[in-house]
Write a protein that holds these residues in place. Structure first.
Motif, PDB file in Angstrom:
ATOM      1  N   ALA A   1      -5.710  -1.045   2.678  1.00 58.93           N
ATOM      2  CA  ALA A   1      -5.042  -0.771   2.674  1.00 58.93           C
ATOM      3  C   ALA A   1      -5.186   0.012   1.393  1.00 58.93           C
ATOM      4  CB  ALA A   1      -3.516  -1.269   2.539  1.00 58.93           C
TER       5      ALA A   1
ATOM      6  N   TRP B   1      -4.712   4.889   0.589  1.00 58.77           N
ATOM      7  CA  TRP B   1      -4.354   4.917   0.065  1.00 58.77           C
ATOM      8  C   TRP B   1      -5.210   6.343  -0.908  1.00 58.77           C
ATOM      9  CZ3 TRP B   1       0.707   4.413  -2.324  1.00 58.77           C
ATOM     10  CH2 TRP B   1       0.699   4.582  -3.794  1.00 58.77           C
TER      11      TRP B   1
ATOM     12  N   VAL C   1       2.613   5.151   2.485  1.00 59.20           N
ATOM     13  CA  VAL C   1       4.081   4.640   2.775  1.00 59.20           C
ATOM     14  C   VAL C   1       4.767   5.294   3.064  1.00 59.20           C
ATOM     15  CG1 VAL C   1       6.025   4.974   0.692  1.00 59.20           C
ATOM     16  CG2 VAL C   1       3.282   5.271  -0.245  1.00 59.20           C
ATOM     17  N   ALA C   2       5.712   3.845   3.696  1.00 61.15           N
ATOM     18  CA  ALA C   2       6.704   4.357   4.598  1.00 61.15           C
ATOM     19  C   ALA C   2       8.163   4.356   4.269  1.00 61.15           C
ATOM     20  CB  ALA C   2       6.998   3.950   5.901  1.00 61.15           C
TER      21      ALA C   2
ATOM     22  N   MET D   1       2.685  -1.285  11.078  1.00 65.35           N
ATOM     23  CA  MET D   1       1.831  -0.501  10.362  1.00 65.35           C
ATOM     24  C   MET D   1       1.351  -1.269   8.751  1.00 65.35           C
ATOM     25  SD  MET D   1       5.562   1.841   9.939  1.00 65.35           S
ATOM     26  CE  MET D   1       4.910   3.497   9.476  1.00 65.35           C
TER      27      MET D   1
ATOM     28  N   LEU E   1      -0.130   0.331   5.395  1.00 68.24           N
ATOM     29  CA  LEU E   1       0.419   0.064   4.819  1.00 68.24           C
ATOM     30  C   LEU E   1       0.435  -0.034   3.240  1.00 68.24           C
ATOM     31  CD1 LEU E   1       4.516   0.979   5.760  1.00 68.24           C
ATOM     32  CD2 LEU E   1       2.460   2.966   5.698  1.00 68.24           C
TER      33      LEU E   1
ATOM     34  N   VAL F   1       5.674   0.023   1.063  1.00 70.99           N
ATOM     35  CA  VAL F   1       7.194   0.184   2.446  1.00 70.99           C
ATOM     36  C   VAL F   1       8.492  -0.002   1.744  1.00 70.99           C
ATOM     37  CG1 VAL F   1       7.445  -2.341   2.975  1.00 70.99           C
ATOM     38  CG2 VAL F   1       8.755  -0.525   4.654  1.00 70.99           C
TER      39      VAL F   1
ATOM     40  N   ILE G   1       2.651  -6.164   1.265  1.00 68.61           N
ATOM     41  CA  ILE G   1       2.936  -4.846   1.189  1.00 68.61           C
ATOM     42  C   ILE G   1       3.956  -5.138  -0.229  1.00 68.61           C
ATOM     43  CG2 ILE G   1       4.068  -2.699   2.419  1.00 68.61           C
ATOM     44  CD1 ILE G   1       2.983  -3.816   5.191  1.00 68.61           C
TER      45      ILE G   1
ATOM     46  N   THR H   1       3.515   9.978   3.973  1.00 73.26           N
ATOM     47  CA  THR H   1       4.433   8.908   4.334  1.00 73.26           C
ATOM     48  C   THR H   1       5.087   9.529   5.488  1.00 73.26           C
ATOM     49  OG1 THR H   1       6.000  10.717   3.387  1.00 73.26           O
ATOM     50  CG2 THR H   1       4.657   9.642   1.945  1.00 73.26           C
TER      51      THR H   1
END
Length: 360
Positions: free
Chosen positions: A16, A20, A42-43, A84, A87, A90, A116, A281
């Motif tokens: 992850a 990023w 990011v979500a 996801m 990520l 979140v 996360i 995102t």
């Protein structure tokens, strides 16, 4: 959303963090490719559209009238978040008050257990002690509270249906229950309007008195990509640079003296600049529908697919998403994004824009 502690992020899963890092390099390019080889880092996932307030600039009242099922269920959330795993962070927040979803804290624990960094934003208006205890013990790394006023008059002018004294009392309890623990970080979010700009220093003092970690000042509001909200957005975006900068300077000085971390969200893009959000995102509505940005947040404006029926890998580079990114790289601002390019651009909504050709 509140910033994630840097050393917390560094302990995240290596794949992850690699995503990023590579994503950050990608969006520095003048013209990133419309088809993204990297997943979002990011979500925001919307637990519900229900809310106990009717804020002056918010589209929640409209969405909760129209959406047949207001909550995302825990089973639906599991399906979304398990797809996801890439990520880093979140935000479990959207167009409603997250804690009104009875399965909200199950969602928090699930995302947190996956490693996360999970945060939320709440209005803190009707919190019980049970809710407050769960906010500090469920695995959240950040809890933001939207207040938008330093007095009952200014707060209740914007956050209709809220009670200023009760909200402050609930926030104080939250800070007290967190105690000396490092997480979750607790912050306050304020929207600067012509009517409340002179309160900026008072916002800082309020944060210091309550004992929160940070204050975020938002200097503009979105029109949610809709013509119906243009007038409201322009009315709320009447801050002049001169009128805003001096109160902000004073607020920064007070924040430094009182030890409050102060950040400001006011960036406006210039025509021709590429917004990085469609590459970094994404936003998942409580219905499972994927929207490219939290400043739109309504699938009826721009929907890329539905995670309850499609794999996210198939949605991220489908025809709709690639075309959306291609608009930016060809110099055309999608209508639903004009608010991020300034109030003047909103007046052009619905008009044909010139294409500038591929960016170099």
């Amino acid at each position: 959303m509140l910033g994630i502690p840097r050393d917390y992020v560094n302990l995240m899963r290596p794949f992850a963090m690699l995503n990023w890092y590579r994503s950050a390099l990608l969006v520095r390019k003048p013209c990133p490719p419309p088809e993204s080889r990297l997943m979002p880092v990011v979500a925001q996932i919307e637990p519900t559209v229900l809310c106990d307030l009717n804020c002056t600039f918010c589209q929640s009242p409209e969405l909760r009238r129209l959406r047949a099922k207001p909550h995302m269920s825990y089973d639906e959330f599991q399906r979304v978040i398990e797809e996801m795993r890439f990520l880093v962070a979140v935000g479990l927040v959207g167009m409603g008050e997250p804690t009104l979803n009875p399965e909200f804290f199950k969602m928090v624990r699930h995302a947190s257990d996956m490693g996360i960094a999970t945060s939320t934003v709440t209005n803190c208006n009707r919190h019980t002690e049970t809710i407050a205890r769960q906010l500090v013990s469920s695995g959240l790394v950040g809890v933001g509270t939207s207040i938008d006023g330093a007095t009952a008059k200014s707060y209740e002018m914007v956050r209709r249906g809220g009670n200023f004294e009760r909200t402050l009392s609930n926030l104080e309890r939250l800070v007290r229950l967190r105690g000396s623990a490092r997480l979750p970080r607790i912050g306050v979010e304020m929207i600067a309007l012509d009517q409340n700009m002179n309160e900026m220093q008072d916002w800082v003092r309020l944060c210091a008195n309550v004992g929160v970690d940070a204050l975020t000042i938002q200097a503009r509001v979105t029109n949610w990509g809709k013509r119906a909200y243009v007038a409201t957005t322009i009315a709320h975006s009447g801050l002049t640079r001169e009128g805003f900068n001096e109160p902000l300077r004073q607020a920064r000085e007070t924040a430094d003296n009182l030890g409050i971390e102060l950040s400001v969200l006011r960036r406006l893009y210039k025509r021709g600049q590429v917004c990085p959000i469609p590459w970094r995102t994404t936003y998942v509505a409580s219905s499972g529908e994927v929207v490219p940005c939290c400043a739109i947040a309504d699938p009826r404006v721009r929907c890329m697919g539905n995670m309850l029926h499609q794999a996210f890998q198939d949605i991220w580079n489908n025809r709709e998403y690639v075309a959306f990114r291609a608009d930016f790289t060809s110099g055309v601002i999608p209508d639903c994004c004009l608010h991020c390019y300034g109030p003047g651009e909103l007046l052009e909504q619905g008009k044909e824009q010139p294409r500038y050709g591929p960016r170099q």
